[in-house]
Design a protein around this motif. Structure first.
Motif, PDB file in Angstrom:
ATOM      1  N   ARG A 140       0.736  -1.138   0.096  1.00  0.00           N
ATOM      2  CA  ARG A 140      -0.179  -0.177   0.087  1.00  0.00           C
ATOM      3  C   ARG A 140       0.752   1.239   0.086  1.00  0.00           C
ATOM      4  NH1 ARG A 140      -5.303   1.548   1.897  1.00  0.00           N
ATOM      5  NH2 ARG A 140      -5.487  -0.861   2.468  1.00  0.00           N
ATOM      6  N   GLU A 141       2.002   1.424   0.931  1.00  0.00           N
ATOM      7  CA  GLU A 141       2.640   2.426   0.953  1.00  0.00           C
ATOM      8  C   GLU A 141       3.450   2.701  -0.351  1.00  0.00           C
ATOM      9  OE1 GLU A 141       2.463   5.060   3.321  1.00  0.00           O
ATOM     10  OE2 GLU A 141       0.843   3.768   3.987  1.00  0.00           O
TER      11      GLU A 141
ATOM     12  N   LYS B  79       1.148   4.237  -2.889  1.00  0.00           N
ATOM     13  CA  LYS B  79       0.689   5.754  -2.656  1.00  0.00           C
ATOM     14  C   LYS B  79       2.018   6.411  -2.915  1.00  0.00           C
ATOM     15  CE  LYS B  79      -0.926   6.423   1.388  1.00  0.00           C
ATOM     16  NZ  LYS B  79      -1.189   6.540   2.831  1.00  0.00           N
ATOM     17  N   VAL B  80       3.272   5.981  -2.741  1.00  0.00           N
ATOM     18  CA  VAL B  80       4.310   6.803  -3.099  1.00  0.00           C
ATOM     19  C   VAL B  80       4.721   6.927  -4.510  1.00  0.00           C
ATOM     20  CG1 VAL B  80       6.882   7.003  -2.877  1.00  0.00           C
ATOM     21  CG2 VAL B  80       5.429   6.493  -0.819  1.00  0.00           C
TER      22      VAL B  80
ATOM     23  N   ALA C  55       1.796   8.870  -6.291  1.00  0.00           N
ATOM     24  CA  ALA C  55       1.763  10.448  -6.079  1.00  0.00           C
ATOM     25  C   ALA C  55       2.972  11.063  -6.840  1.00  0.00           C
ATOM     26  CB  ALA C  55       2.279  10.765  -4.417  1.00  0.00           C
TER      27      ALA C  55
ATOM     28  N   GLU D 272      -7.794  14.134  -5.676  1.00  0.00           N
ATOM     29  CA  GLU D 272      -7.715  14.165  -4.287  1.00  0.00           C
ATOM     30  C   GLU D 272      -8.654  12.897  -3.794  1.00  0.00           C
ATOM     31  OE1 GLU D 272      -8.875  17.947  -3.180  1.00  0.00           O
ATOM     32  OE2 GLU D 272      -7.089  18.920  -3.919  1.00  0.00           O
TER      33      GLU D 272
ATOM     34  N   ALA E 282     -12.041   1.293  -2.662  1.00  0.00           N
ATOM     35  CA  ALA E 282     -10.941   2.380  -2.733  1.00  0.00           C
ATOM     36  C   ALA E 282     -11.671   3.757  -3.028  1.00  0.00           C
ATOM     37  CB  ALA E 282      -9.950   2.128  -3.793  1.00  0.00           C
TER      38      ALA E 282
ATOM     39  N   ILE F 223      -6.898  -2.029  -3.343  1.00  0.00           N
ATOM     40  CA  ILE F 223      -6.259  -0.716  -3.227  1.00  0.00           C
ATOM     41  C   ILE F 223      -6.230   0.329  -4.579  1.00  0.00           C
ATOM     42  CG2 ILE F 223      -4.369   0.577  -2.303  1.00  0.00           C
ATOM     43  CD1 ILE F 223      -3.671  -2.035  -0.603  1.00  0.00           C
TER      44      ILE F 223
END
Length: 411
Positions: free
Chosen positions: A36-37, A40-41, A44, A124, A169, A219
């Motif tokens: 997941r992390e 996200k990184v 982004a 967002e 999600a 996710i």
């Protein structure tokens, strides 16, 4: 006037920019996704870079922060983005958000656009679309979820939804419910904007499917949820498009979704064919490269033919969309063809890879299980073929020829 397949220079340039973006940024970034992390990184970073380069929401008007591409240029862009599962996400062009953004643009109030559309356009938030029910799949007019007024400026919804894609999600949901059971069949339903999480919108589970799943599947928005809607209170100001307009808005929304699926199917099939070509030109059996064998060449030829027809279909539909022409017949034909085309090409690529293709050492096996859904989503093949066939009969009864329902306007 001559028939002209020349793509405008600005559209060509945009397609090339997006092609480079997918191959130089998105496909390499796929290898960095592990949890997941990391997702996200990576997302982004990709989105920040894409936006800085003006690669953001291709189909959204410029005044709303998008690229303002017309149907043709957007089709060319989408046919590149689909090569990577990060492609559309990186440019905020992913489904089911994309079609929902278009619905909010067309039918949302100023309040709804400011509160709900704006964060979607900025990347967002994410949104899902809850229409399908167990008893109302291909026939959306069989929906039983009800919405009744409580006399306090709200609607209260009760029912169930099935296969709400990306619900797990999402930060918002568009929920369709029956507001007038006595109205004509296509005017019984209305659409409501629901903020998530919400105690009345209960995600019971992400439904297991035959698609290969990993730690990031849901996710990233790849899941399909079963929803219980229980005493869900929605303010009247969150009614989208007025009472009784839910079905028609939904059909318009699904029309774009079908085309987007088809565009991404072209991109995925192209990547699969490229993988197959790379493999057969480097693999030797019995002292000869696979690419030298006539049977292999025929298999590649069949795939190339399928892709050629698919691209022509989408270009013709984009042309009709640019001209504001009725494209419903072509949309149904293309939806079925493109769903089957991508299956044939990926299946052939697996066959040409042999056991390697059946393994998870290439992405082909995962693609194969995923794309089976294409013959079901946004209307199963059989419903579209039924509609197409009825239109063939109507054209003959009206004109004495079936040409109008079989691409005859090309001539």
């Amino acid at each position: 006037m001559a028939i002209d397949f020349e793509i405008p220079e600005d559209a060509k340039a945009m397609r090339e920019r997006v092609r480079r973006w997918v191959h130089e940024e998105c496909i390499p970034a796929e290898k960095r996704l592990v949890d997941r992390e990391s997702f996200k990184v990576v997302l982004a970073e990709l989105r920040a870079k894409a936006r800085s380069q003006g690669l953001w929401s291709p189909f959204i008007p410029k005044e709303y922060g998008g690229m303002g591409l017309g149907p043709l240029a957007n089709a060319l862009v989408q046919m590149e983005l689909g090569e990577s599962h990060l492609g559309a996400l990186s440019m905020n062009s992913q489904g089911p958000d994309d079609a929902t953004m278009l619905t909010l643009l067309a039918h949302g109030t100023d309040f709804q656009k400011e509160k709900y559309l704006k964060p979607l356009l900025n990347g967002e938030k994410r949104v899902c679309y809850s229409m399908t029910e167990k008893a109302a799949g291909a026939d959306a007019t069989g929906m039983q979820t009800r919405a009744v007024k409580d006399g306090k400026g709200n609607y209260v919804l009760n029912g169930e939804k099935w296969f709400s894609s990306a619900a797990s999600a999402a930060d918002l949901a568009l929920v369709m419910a029956m507001t007038d059971p006595d109205a004509p069949r296509h005017q019984r339903y209305s659409t409501f904007i629901v903020e998530l999480p919400n105690p009345g919108y209960i995600i019971k589970r992400d439904i297991p499917t035959m698609a290969a799943e990993g730690p990031l599947s849901h996710i990233m928005g790849g899941g399909h949820s079963e929803i219980e809607i229980k005493d869900l209170v929605v303010p009247a100001e969150n009614l989208l498009g007025g009472e009784g307009n839910g079905f028609n808005m939904g059909q318009h929304r699904l029309a774009y979704g079908r085309l987007r699926h088809g565009m991404h199917n072209v991109a995925l099939a192209q990547r699969a064919l490229d993988l197959a070509a790379k493999h057969v030109t480097s693999r030797e059996t019995f002292g000869q490269k696979l690419s030298k064998r006539q049977g292999v060449q025929w298999m590649l030829a069949d795939c190339a033919s399928e892709l050629y027809m698919a691209r022509l279909m989408l270009l013709h539909i984009a042309y009709k969309a640019e001209k504001g022409m009725d494209l419903r017949q072509e949309n149904s034909i293309a939806k079925v063809f493109l769903a089957n085309m991508v299956h044939k090409v990926v299946d052939t690529a697996i066959q040409l890879h042999g056991a390697l293709g059946y393994s998870r050492d290439t992405p082909l096996a995962a693609w194969y299980t995923h794309i089976r859904s294409q013959r079901l989503v946004d209307g199963p093949d059989e419903v579209h073929r039924w509609t197409t066939g009825r239109n063939v009969i109507r054209a003959f009864e009206r004109d004495g020829t079936t040409a109008a329902a079989a691409g005859g306007d090309l001539l």
